[in-house]
Design an enzyme around this catalytic site. Structure first.
Site, PDB file in Angstrom:
ATOM      1  N   THR A 149       0.831  -1.205   0.000  1.00  0.00           N
ATOM      2  CA  THR A 149       0.000   0.000   0.000  1.00  0.00           C
ATOM      3  C   THR A 149       0.867   1.257   0.000  1.00  0.00           C
ATOM      4  O   THR A 149       2.006   1.226   0.487  1.00  0.00           O
ATOM      5  CB  THR A 149      -0.911   0.009   1.252  1.00  0.00           C
ATOM      6  N   ASP A 150       0.304   2.357  -0.496  1.00  0.00           N
ATOM      7  CA  ASP A 150       1.054   3.626  -0.466  1.00  0.00           C
ATOM      8  C   ASP A 150       1.284   4.108   0.958  1.00  0.00           C
ATOM      9  O   ASP A 150       2.135   4.971   1.202  1.00  0.00           O
ATOM     10  CB  ASP A 150       0.347   4.707  -1.309  1.00  0.00           C
ATOM     11  N   GLU A 151       0.522   3.550   1.925  1.00  0.00           N
ATOM     12  CA  GLU A 151       0.676   4.011   3.312  1.00  0.00           C
ATOM     13  C   GLU A 151       2.042   3.668   3.896  1.00  0.00           C
ATOM     14  O   GLU A 151       2.432   4.210   4.927  1.00  0.00           O
ATOM     15  CB  GLU A 151      -0.417   3.408   4.203  1.00  0.00           C
TER      16      GLU A 151
ATOM     17  N   TYR B 210      -1.475  -0.386  11.319  1.00  0.00           N
ATOM     18  CA  TYR B 210      -1.806  -1.020  10.024  1.00  0.00           C
ATOM     19  C   TYR B 210      -0.657  -0.840   9.038  1.00  0.00           C
ATOM     20  O   TYR B 210      -0.137  -1.807   8.476  1.00  0.00           O
ATOM     21  CB  TYR B 210      -3.103  -0.426   9.439  1.00  0.00           C
TER      22      TYR B 210
ATOM     23  N   LYS C 274       1.915  -3.580   7.364  1.00  0.00           N
ATOM     24  CA  LYS C 274       2.027  -3.765   5.911  1.00  0.00           C
ATOM     25  C   LYS C 274       3.472  -3.522   5.439  1.00  0.00           C
ATOM     26  O   LYS C 274       3.942  -4.157   4.498  1.00  0.00           O
ATOM     27  CB  LYS C 274       1.072  -2.810   5.173  1.00  0.00           C
TER      28      LYS C 274
HETATM   29  P1  NAD Z   1     -10.700  -6.066   2.946  1.00  0.00           P
HETATM   30  O1  NAD Z   1     -10.568  -5.783   4.407  1.00  0.00           O
HETATM   31  O2  NAD Z   1     -11.936  -5.672   2.232  1.00  0.00           O
HETATM   32  O3  NAD Z   1     -10.481  -7.627   2.673  1.00  0.00           O
HETATM   33  C1  NAD Z   1      -9.520  -8.379   3.336  1.00  0.00           C
HETATM   34  C2  NAD Z   1      -9.862  -9.852   3.113  1.00  0.00           C
HETATM   35  O4  NAD Z   1      -8.845 -10.634   3.761  1.00  0.00           O
HETATM   36  C3  NAD Z   1     -11.197 -10.271   3.726  1.00  0.00           C
HETATM   37  O5  NAD Z   1     -11.913 -11.067   2.812  1.00  0.00           O
HETATM   38  C4  NAD Z   1     -10.796 -11.079   4.952  1.00  0.00           C
HETATM   39  O6  NAD Z   1     -11.742 -12.067   5.310  1.00  0.00           O
HETATM   40  C5  NAD Z   1      -9.471 -11.673   4.507  1.00  0.00           C
HETATM   41  N1  NAD Z   1      -8.587 -12.031   5.636  1.00  0.00           N
HETATM   42  C6  NAD Z   1      -8.267 -11.254   6.697  1.00  0.00           C
HETATM   43  N2  NAD Z   1      -7.459 -11.942   7.532  1.00  0.00           N
HETATM   44  C7  NAD Z   1      -7.243 -13.148   6.965  1.00  0.00           C
HETATM   45  C8  NAD Z   1      -6.487 -14.300   7.325  1.00  0.00           C
HETATM   46  N3  NAD Z   1      -5.774 -14.324   8.469  1.00  0.00           N
HETATM   47  N4  NAD Z   1      -6.479 -15.372   6.510  1.00  0.00           N
HETATM   48  C9  NAD Z   1      -7.208 -15.359   5.356  1.00  0.00           C
HETATM   49  N5  NAD Z   1      -7.960 -14.314   4.966  1.00  0.00           N
HETATM   50  C10 NAD Z   1      -7.974 -13.221   5.760  1.00  0.00           C
HETATM   51  O7  NAD Z   1      -9.412  -5.390   2.300  1.00  0.00           O
HETATM   52  P2  NAD Z   1      -9.217  -4.671   0.887  1.00  0.00           P
HETATM   53  O8  NAD Z   1      -9.552  -3.240   1.033  1.00  0.00           O
HETATM   54  O9  NAD Z   1      -9.861  -5.480  -0.156  1.00  0.00           O
HETATM   55  O10 NAD Z   1      -7.622  -4.768   0.755  1.00  0.00           O
HETATM   56  C11 NAD Z   1      -7.038  -5.937   0.192  1.00  0.00           C
HETATM   57  C12 NAD Z   1      -5.526  -5.756   0.221  1.00  0.00           C
HETATM   58  O11 NAD Z   1      -5.155  -4.583  -0.513  1.00  0.00           O
HETATM   59  C13 NAD Z   1      -4.946  -5.585   1.629  1.00  0.00           C
HETATM   60  O12 NAD Z   1      -3.733  -6.277   1.688  1.00  0.00           O
HETATM   61  C14 NAD Z   1      -4.708  -4.075   1.739  1.00  0.00           C
HETATM   62  O13 NAD Z   1      -3.650  -3.801   2.629  1.00  0.00           O
HETATM   63  C15 NAD Z   1      -4.342  -3.741   0.300  1.00  0.00           C
HETATM   64  N6  NAD Z   1      -4.647  -2.362  -0.122  1.00  0.00           N
HETATM   65  C16 NAD Z   1      -5.898  -1.853   0.081  1.00  0.00           C
HETATM   66  C17 NAD Z   1      -6.190  -0.568  -0.379  1.00  0.00           C
HETATM   67  C18 NAD Z   1      -7.553   0.044  -0.171  1.00  0.00           C
HETATM   68  O14 NAD Z   1      -7.724   1.239  -0.424  1.00  0.00           O
HETATM   69  N7  NAD Z   1      -8.560  -0.711   0.274  1.00  0.00           N
HETATM   70  C19 NAD Z   1      -5.208   0.181  -1.042  1.00  0.00           C
HETATM   71  C20 NAD Z   1      -3.937  -0.382  -1.219  1.00  0.00           C
HETATM   72  C21 NAD Z   1      -3.681  -1.665  -0.763  1.00  0.00           C
HETATM   73  O1  DAU Z   2      -3.857   4.449   0.924  1.00  0.00           O
HETATM   74  C1  DAU Z   2      -4.204   3.088   0.868  1.00  0.00           C
HETATM   75  C2  DAU Z   2      -4.980   2.735   2.112  1.00  0.00           C
HETATM   76  O2  DAU Z   2      -6.232   3.382   1.995  1.00  0.00           O
HETATM   77  C3  DAU Z   2      -5.150   1.243   2.289  1.00  0.00           C
HETATM   78  O3  DAU Z   2      -3.879   0.661   2.476  1.00  0.00           O
HETATM   79  C4  DAU Z   2      -6.061   0.941   3.479  1.00  0.00           C
HETATM   80  O4  DAU Z   2      -6.324  -0.448   3.564  1.00  0.00           O
HETATM   81  C5  DAU Z   2      -7.366   1.677   3.284  1.00  0.00           C
HETATM   82  O5  DAU Z   2      -8.183   1.499   4.428  1.00  0.00           O
HETATM   83  C6  DAU Z   2      -7.140   3.172   3.052  1.00  0.00           C
HETATM   84  O6  DAU Z   2      -6.665   3.828   4.257  1.00  0.00           O
HETATM   85  P1  DAU Z   2      -7.195   5.279   4.695  1.00  0.00           P
HETATM   86  O7  DAU Z   2      -7.002   5.440   6.137  1.00  0.00           O
HETATM   87  O8  DAU Z   2      -6.669   6.342   3.803  1.00  0.00           O
HETATM   88  O9  DAU Z   2      -8.765   5.070   4.307  1.00  0.00           O
HETATM   89  P2  DAU Z   2     -10.115   5.460   5.088  1.00  0.00           P
HETATM   90  O10 DAU Z   2     -11.232   5.208   4.136  1.00  0.00           O
HETATM   91  O11 DAU Z   2     -10.186   4.868   6.439  1.00  0.00           O
HETATM   92  O12 DAU Z   2      -9.940   7.036   5.262  1.00  0.00           O
HETATM   93  C7  DAU Z   2      -9.771   7.897   4.140  1.00  0.00           C
HETATM   94  C8  DAU Z   2      -9.647   9.322   4.663  1.00  0.00           C
HETATM   95  O13 DAU Z   2     -10.915   9.700   5.217  1.00  0.00           O
HETATM   96  C9  DAU Z   2      -8.656   9.473   5.802  1.00  0.00           C
HETATM   97  O14 DAU Z   2      -8.023  10.742   5.697  1.00  0.00           O
HETATM   98  C10 DAU Z   2      -9.503   9.434   7.058  1.00  0.00           C
HETATM   99  C11 DAU Z   2     -10.808  10.052   6.605  1.00  0.00           C
HETATM  100  N1  DAU Z   2     -12.020   9.555   7.269  1.00  0.00           N
HETATM  101  C12 DAU Z   2     -12.239   8.217   7.281  1.00  0.00           C
HETATM  102  C13 DAU Z   2     -13.365   7.686   7.889  1.00  0.00           C
HETATM  103  C14 DAU Z   2     -13.603   6.196   7.929  1.00  0.00           C
HETATM  104  C15 DAU Z   2     -12.938  10.446   7.825  1.00  0.00           C
HETATM  105  O15 DAU Z   2     -12.740  11.684   7.778  1.00  0.00           O
HETATM  106  N2  DAU Z   2     -14.042   9.929   8.419  1.00  0.00           N
HETATM  107  C16 DAU Z   2     -14.299   8.586   8.491  1.00  0.00           C
HETATM  108  O16 DAU Z   2     -15.331   8.182   9.075  1.00  0.00           O
END
Ligand code: NAD
Ligand code: DAU
Length: 336
Positions: free
Chosen positions: A126-128, A150, A154
């Protein structure tokens, strides 16, 4: 025939990726290993559950014995590791599962991939991992400065995966994507939470001053980038994947209110997230030079996303109950 093993395939991005692969390629088999935590949802893959090319295992990637059995039975060629605890706010309140799944679980998969000579191990990072920047966007060789449990977990997984390339020649490729949005995202993340709250005239809890910046990437674009990286990426390399849509949270909120036709009065400014990263920004020139750029513009992506939540109340309504409601009441004084 290519044999894929996808972990976390029942979550938001993983389920889009399973659809992408089964939709695009005929001659594949795909194993999805997912523990089905609160974030995993069988509904996301019900339309492929009878596909002969697809098989689901409800298992934990931290379970060494089960992972050894699954790898030895299916001999995957391509492993794509999506499985993770993924929500920053949860990692602040309860970090342990993040260390366990994101770091130890990745270790278990790397070990099995090494033993079974997989052809590609894609670590979905992730970019984080870079932390926050108010200056230049981050390039792939910039230092990693994660700020939350988190993003720190990662980062551990990201560098552990790299170590298996460097030390054992495992063909690992790491992708670092920006914030994804789209259908089927659990309604605790900013965009699905605010859309579903707005639909029901509930408050939108905006953290701090609402001026934090994220770069938004449509999830289907992220999946096409991963597919592209599997074929064109070089082992040992890292690829940033961005959407080219840097926006403040308040801009996102305004867009959601506009698309749902609701009033700005729904916005409630609440206490900031501890350690809240101000801005994520990626330099994506490396992947662009290799031949991949996002296809979905933000306007189209947001319209599709909002319409999907409007049309699919039965998907998200049951998720917003019980503990979930308690959380918003106790933390933000909001009755959802
Ligand atoms: P999500 O939380 O929607 O899905 C995660 C999935 O992993 C779920 O289906 C959960 O049941 C499964 N899981 C969790 N723990 C597990 C374990 N111990 N064994 C097997 N399965 C397990 O997450 P997402 O938003 O779809 O993100 C998927 C991946 O992409 C993650 O690795 C996250 O760090 C990465 N990512 C997410 C974002 C974003 O914006 N959502 C951006 C960049 C990278
Ligand atoms: O950048 C990639 C990441 O993006 C992924 O690696 C993570 O899995 C994903 O959860 C996401 O992280 P963020 O913390 O950026 O996403 P989130 O949707 O939680 O929050 C986005 C922005 O919105 C952040 O600045 C916090 C703010 N926020 C979030 C929530 C849930 C609010 O202001 N209010 C809220 O209720």
């Amino acid at each position: 025939m290519k044999r894929y093993l996808v972990t976390g395939g029942s979550g938001f991005i993983g389920s889009r990726f399973v659809h992408h692969i089964l939709g695009k390629y005929n001659d594949v088999s795909l194993i999805n290993v997912d523990k089905l935590t609160y974030a995993g949802n069988q509904e996301n893959l019900k339309d492929v559950s009878d596909d002969d090319r697809y098989r689901f295992y409800r298992d934990d990637i931290c379970d060494k014995k089960r992972m050894a059995e699954i790898f030895s039975e299916h001999k995957p060629e391509i492993v794509v590791n999506f499985a993770a605890e993924s929500h920053v706010d949860r990692s602040i309140g309860a970090p342990e599962d993040f260390i366990q799944t994101d770091v130890f679980g990745t270790f278990v998969l790397l070990e099995e991939s090494k033993k079974n000579d997989v052809e590609r191990f894609i670590q979905i990072s992730t970019d984080e991992v870079y932390g926050s920047t108010l200056g230049e966007p981050f390039g792939e060789t910039d230092p990693l400065m994660p700020s939350s449990p988190y993003s720190a977990s990662k980062t551990g997984a990201d560098r552990l995966a790299y170590s298996y390339f460097k030390t054992y020649d495992l063909p690992v490729i790491i992708s670092r994507a920006s914030n994804n949005y789209g259908s089927h995202q659990y309604p605790e993340k900013l965009i699905p939470l605010f859309i579903t709250n707005a639909i029901d005239d509930k408050q939108l809890p905006l953290y701090g001053d609402g001026l934090n910046v994220r770069d938004w990437l449509y999830a289907d674009d992220h999946c096409s980038a991963i597919d592209f990286i599997i074929s064109n990426g070089v082992p040992g390399e890292v690829y940033n994947v961005g959407g080219g849509n840097e926006l403040t949270n308040i801009m996102i909120t305004d867009r959601i209110l506009e698309l749902t036709g609701k009033s700005k009065e729904l916005i409630k400014f609440v206490d900031d997230r501890p350690g809240h990263d101000r801005r994520y920004a990626l330099d994506t020139a490396k992947l662009s030079a290799l031949g991949w750029d996002p296809a979905i513009d933000f306007k189209t992506g947001m319209e599709k996303t909002v319409n999907w939540y409007i049309d699919n109340r039965s998907w998200w309504e049951p998720l917003k109950s019980g503990e979930y409601l308690e959380y918003y009441k106790n933390n933000y004084g909001i009755e959802l």
